[in-house]
Write an enzyme that holds these catalytic residues in place. Sequence first.
Site, PDB file in Angstrom:
ATOM      1  N   HIS A   1       0.809  -1.217   0.000  1.00 18.50           N
ATOM      2  CA  HIS A   1       0.000   0.000   0.000  1.00 18.50           C
ATOM      3  C   HIS A   1       0.848   1.277   0.000  1.00 18.50           C
ATOM      4  O   HIS A   1       0.300   2.370  -0.112  1.00 18.50           O
ATOM      5  CB  HIS A   1      -0.934   0.018   1.220  1.00 18.50           C
ATOM      6  CG  HIS A   1      -0.221   0.296   2.498  1.00 18.50           C
ATOM      7  ND1 HIS A   1       0.578  -0.639   3.108  1.00 18.50           N
ATOM      8  CD2 HIS A   1      -0.162   1.413   3.262  1.00 18.50           C
ATOM      9  CE1 HIS A   1       1.096  -0.106   4.210  1.00 18.50           C
ATOM     10  NE2 HIS A   1       0.668   1.136   4.324  1.00 18.50           N
TER      11      HIS A   1
ATOM     12  N   HIS B   1       1.887   6.896   0.136  1.00 20.05           N
ATOM     13  CA  HIS B   1       1.111   6.003   1.003  1.00 20.05           C
ATOM     14  C   HIS B   1      -0.358   6.041   0.587  1.00 20.05           C
ATOM     15  O   HIS B   1      -1.019   7.062   0.752  1.00 20.05           O
ATOM     16  CB  HIS B   1       1.253   6.478   2.452  1.00 20.05           C
ATOM     17  CG  HIS B   1       0.637   5.583   3.458  1.00 20.05           C
ATOM     18  ND1 HIS B   1      -0.727   5.516   3.675  1.00 20.05           N
ATOM     19  CD2 HIS B   1       1.196   4.720   4.328  1.00 20.05           C
ATOM     20  CE1 HIS B   1      -0.973   4.652   4.635  1.00 20.05           C
ATOM     21  NE2 HIS B   1       0.176   4.161   5.050  1.00 20.05           N
TER      22      HIS B   1
END
Length: 169
Positions: free
Chosen positions: A76, A91
């Site tokens: 992620h 992120h």
Amino acid sequence: MGFLSRIRRMVSGQPNIEGGIKVYAPISGDIVAIEKVPDVVFAEKIVGDGIAIEPKGQFMLAPIDGTIGKIFETNHAFSIESPQGLELFVHFGVGTIELRGKGFKRLAQEGQDVKAGEPILEFDLDFLKDQVNSLLTPVVLANMEDVKYLEKRQGSVSAGKDVIFTVQV
């Protein structure tokens, strides 16, 4: 890494880039102020300064030419460092780590040299919409101590095509 980057630049005698380093959108969408990310680590710039993007599309791309530093096990988030020592952290969303990789696919490897615009991660936006607190995707400069200035952009951006900020290190 910031300290080592400074040492490398001093040893190599690398000059500043005229006009700064252009950082491209790693993801398509609308730019949002980093302070609006519903996570104190990003909103209070603990990791570094930058912007967030409300995502569209399905890929996270390299925002600069550089070397992939870390890709989280859950796919992620990733870090990348430019040859000039600029360190970026991308992120996807808030709460995505709890998904343990569901909704994400790794397309690049740690230590890999990439060009701006190359795909790093793929994501399933429809799946993720219903799974996390926020889709806002922070793009932050992790080594602000090395940054002389940061010029942020606003508006809608296309991944790999539009500049989100210009940095002088």
